[in-house]
Motif scaffolding. Structure first.
Motif, PDB file in Angstrom:
ATOM      1  N   ASP A 188       0.846  -1.187   0.000  1.00 11.07           N
ATOM      2  CA  ASP A 188       0.000   0.000   0.000  1.00 11.07           C
ATOM      3  C   ASP A 188       0.893   1.254   0.000  1.00 11.07           C
ATOM      4  OD1 ASP A 188      -2.418   1.438   0.203  1.00 11.07           O
ATOM      5  OD2 ASP A 188      -2.258   1.551   2.389  1.00 11.07           O
ATOM      6  N   ALA A 189       0.283   2.377  -0.213  1.00  5.39           N
ATOM      7  CA  ALA A 189       0.915   3.700  -0.025  1.00  5.39           C
ATOM      8  C   ALA A 189       2.318   3.780  -0.669  1.00  5.39           C
ATOM      9  CB  ALA A 189       0.947   4.035   1.475  1.00  5.39           C
ATOM     10  N   ASN A 247      -4.986   3.596  -4.174  1.00  4.23           N
ATOM     11  CA  ASN A 247      -6.076   4.563  -4.366  1.00  4.23           C
ATOM     12  C   ASN A 247      -5.976   5.058  -5.811  1.00  4.23           C
ATOM     13  OD1 ASN A 247      -4.115   6.618  -4.460  1.00  4.23           O
ATOM     14  ND2 ASN A 247      -4.348   7.130  -2.300  1.00  4.23           N
ATOM     15  N   GLU A 270      -2.453   6.294  -6.883  1.00  2.47           N
ATOM     16  CA  GLU A 270      -1.495   5.176  -6.887  1.00  2.47           C
ATOM     17  C   GLU A 270      -1.783   4.216  -8.049  1.00  2.47           C
ATOM     18  OE1 GLU A 270      -1.016   5.409  -2.010  1.00  2.47           O
ATOM     19  OE2 GLU A 270      -2.581   4.171  -2.906  1.00  2.47           O
ATOM     20  N   LYS A 302      -9.150   1.140  -4.780  1.00  2.00           N
ATOM     21  CA  LYS A 302     -10.066   1.736  -3.809  1.00  2.00           C
ATOM     22  C   LYS A 302     -10.753   2.947  -4.423  1.00  2.00           C
ATOM     23  CE  LYS A 302      -6.463   2.303  -1.183  1.00  2.00           C
ATOM     24  NZ  LYS A 302      -5.477   2.541  -0.112  1.00  2.00           N
TER      25      LYS A 302
HETATM   26 MG   LIG Z   1      -3.090   5.316   1.366  1.00  2.00          MG
END
Ligand SMILES: [Mg+2]
Ligand SMILES: NC(=O)C1=CN([C@@H]2O[C@H](COP(=O)(O)OP(=O)(O)OC[C@H]3O[C@@H](n4cnc5c(N)ncnc54)[C@H](OP(=O)(O)O)[C@@H]3O)[C@@H](O)[C@H]2O)[C@@H](O)CC1
Ligand SMILES: Nc1ncnc2c1ncn2[C@@H]1O[C@H](COP(=O)(O)OP(=O)(O)OP(=O)(O)O)[C@@H](O)[C@H]1O
Length: 365
Positions: free
Chosen positions: A199-200, A224, A227, A264
């Motif tokens: 993630d991230a 997201n 990303e 997401k």
């Molecule tokens: Mg995030």
């Protein structure tokens, strides 16, 4: 590949809130396409033959309320029973790689969420400076201040054999030295066949070096929108098709070697390059930071549970898809419940306080 996706999901109580998207084939070349898909699947993907056939022949089937109920049931099937026969650690030892000078909240959110969902132990591997801060948020987290040391890999490797899943990225930052350490940690984790949720800033690293994760079947990426675009640009040409979100997530997963991708957004789209699940569980319009961290931490535990349960418990479906759908549904329900209480002032801490009741409401057997 000549594939398009058709959204055919719906839900109970008369309102569409969750659905399933299944691949369908264009035109009457369908039979040939099915045969081609079968051969490619068997050669490249490697699930049991019966599962491939089952998937291929369910392409045209209508899926609706029943599919959604099935998905809830599949998630329930992977949740381990609470019994007095188990010892500490058996329901999940989850590692979080992240936490630096700027970001201490994100790894805390991910780690505490994993525990609240039902993991027994959570280890956070972060930088030296971030460690005391993260420890001070919660005595429940085991915190290792190792990520910016020159022997970060050796320090993490001491714990790796005991970990059931690794969540990489929440609050990691983008420092080159740190990312280089994380690159080595990823290689070591893959060598041990441990599930990895990225993630991230972990996704930032993958966008620089997609080969790091390409084809690793126990990886789940949780981008997201921003990303997702970064990953797309790294492995595909041309812009993301904003009119075909399902097709885009399917394509990105395929381009990354059929690893699981969770896009997401207003609806969460989850794909392993063969099928796409949609999660539209009612959340709220409150978009405070940290909700993605809650999702990645929850997914760490659920991915472990799903792989342990195996395909018999998921009715032949990819266990990681079931885990991802479960974690998305849970995160959105936490958001919904917290919003009912706190409205505009809802924060991720309020959502985490809802994990227990949300989980019982959705998945209690
Ligand atoms: Mg995030
Ligand atoms: N409390 C903490 O410690 C938290 C720490 N966190 C940590 O922060 C680190 C960086 O993560 P990140 O998500 O801010 O980075 P990145 O992808 O560069 O986005 C930057 C910019 O992209 C945009 N944007 C973002 N989402 C969008 C969307 N859906 N749709 C459209 N636009 C969108 C938006 O741009 P803006 O609108 O502000 O111009 C945003 O500012 C990472 O380590 C993470 O874990 C968080 O987990 C939160 C809690
Ligand atoms: N427009 C939306 N409507 C409803 N739910 C949403 C919406 N956008 C995101 N979510 C939900 O919020 C959760 C986190 O997604 P989000 O896109 O906020 O992640 P993120 O940007 O990585 O968050 P973070 O602040 O933790 O980095 C997901 O479970 C997703 O389903």
């Amino acid at each position: 590949m000549g594939v398009r996706c058709v959204a055919i999901g719906s839900c109970g109580r008369g309102k569409i809130d969750t659905g399933v998207v299944w691949m369908a084939f264009r035109g009457c070349g369908a039979a040939a396409a099915v045969l081609a898909l079968l051969s490619a699947a068997i050669a490249l993907y490697g699930p049991p033959l019966h599962a491939v056939i089952q998937r291929a022949f369910s392409l045209h089937k209508a899926h609706s309320t029943k599919d959604m109920e099935n998905l809830f049931q599949l998630v329930r099937n992977i949740v381990p029973a609470l019994t007095s026969k188990k010892h500490k650690g058996q329901d999940g030892r989850i590692g979080i790689v992240g936490g630096c000078q700027e970001y201490t909240g994100a790894p805390y959110f991910a780690g505490i969420s994993a525990l609240k969902v039902g993991a027994d132990l959570t280890h956070v591997f972060c930088t030296r400076e971030a460690a005391p801060v993260i420890k001070s948020y919660s005595p429940e987290l085991i915190v290792h201040p190792v990520l910016d040391s020159s022997n970060a890999l050796q320090e993490v490797e001491k714990w790796l054999p005991r970990l059931h899943a690794l969540v990489v990225g929440p609050g990691l930052g983008r420092d080159d030295f740190l990312l280089n350490n994380v690159m080595n940690i990823l290689e070591a984790t893959k060598a041990r066949d441990i599930p990895i949720i990225i993630d991230a800033d972990g996704l930032w690293l993958i966008a620089q070096l997609p080969a790091l994760i390409h084809g690793y079947q126990k990886a789940i990426l949780t981008p997201n929108r921003v990303e997702f675009s970064r990953l797309w640009e790294a492995v595909l040409t041309g812009p993301v098709d904003t009119k075909d979100h399902s097709g885009s997530v399917l394509k990105l997963s395929q381009a990354l070697g059929n690893i699981t991708v969770v896009q997401k957004g207003e609806h969460d789209l989850i794909s392993d390059g063969w099928q796409v699940l949609v999660c539209s569980q009612e959340g709220s319009s409150r978009r405070c930071g940290g909700q993605g961290d809650l999702l990645s931490g929850s997914l760490g535990v659920m991915a472990h549970w799903a792989l342990l349960a195996g395909r018999e418990k998921t009715n032949g479906s990819n266990p990681l898809l079931v885990a991802a759908w479960g974690a998305c549904t849970l995160t959105r329900e936490c958001n919904h419940q917290a919003f009912q209480k706190y409205g505009r002032s809802t924060t991720t801490t309020d959502m985490i306080a809802e994990v227990g009741t949300a989980f019982s409401k959705l998945f209690k057997t």
